[in-house]
Motif scaffolding. Structure first.
Motif: not given
Length: 169
Positions: A95, A101, A105, A107, A147, A149, A155
């Motif tokens: 996330n 991450h 990556d 949102t 996803d 995450y 994901g």
């Protein structure tokens, strides 16, 4: 002399008051083979963060993985020519709200009942135009599924339904 001082003070004040133009980039999303997804993603550098704004249509309702991929290549019909997630710091997939991450990556996109999604988010693991986390020349991918995450390295986001190359604007 008095005029020169006033002119110099005015010049200094103007240069301090006017912000330098922010670095920005844009990706125009086009559907992969057999899909109808399209849209635009804009990126604007804001200090050490990047403002990501997306408008995407032609999605199924619900969540969709949304990532920056390593290569700015959308030439294959399935989006696989964009390679894997952009990850210059060798972090696990996750996330974007947590410290560890991938730089790529982002949102998740959430489409409404009509298949439209809008997103506005500030992300910190990327940059525009310089450094190891520079996203210019890379690809943005929209995935078929949400996803999670967690699943490494992608994901569990499924097929690639749209692809666009990020170009400086």
């Amino acid at each position: 002399m008095k005029r020169l001082l006033l002119l110099s003070a005015a010049t200094i004040a103007c240069s301090i008051a006017l912000p330098a133009s922010a670095q920005s980039a844009v990706a125009r999303l086009e559907a992969t083979k057999g899909n109808a997804t399209a849209g635009t993603v804009t990126f604007t550098q804001k200090g050490d963060k990047v403002l990501v704004e997306a408008k995407v249509s032609g999605l199924t309702p619900g969540g969709h993985g949304f990532h920056i991929h390593e290569k700015g290549d959308c030439s294959s019909g399935d989006g696989m020519s964009a390679a894997g997630h952009f990850n210059p710091t060798a972090k696990p997939h996750g996330n974007p709200g947590v410290p560890d991450h991938h730089s790529g990556d982002m949102t998740m996109l959430v489409a409404d009942a009509s298949g439209n999604a809008s997103l506005s988010a500030e992300l910190g693991a990327m940059s525009i135009g310089s450094g190891a986390a520079d996203i210019v020349g890379r690809a943005v991918i929209v995935h078929k599924d949400a996803d999670d995450y967690t699943t490494q390295p992608t994901g569990h986001s499924g097929a690639r339904v749209a692809c666009g190359v990020i170009a400086k604007s």
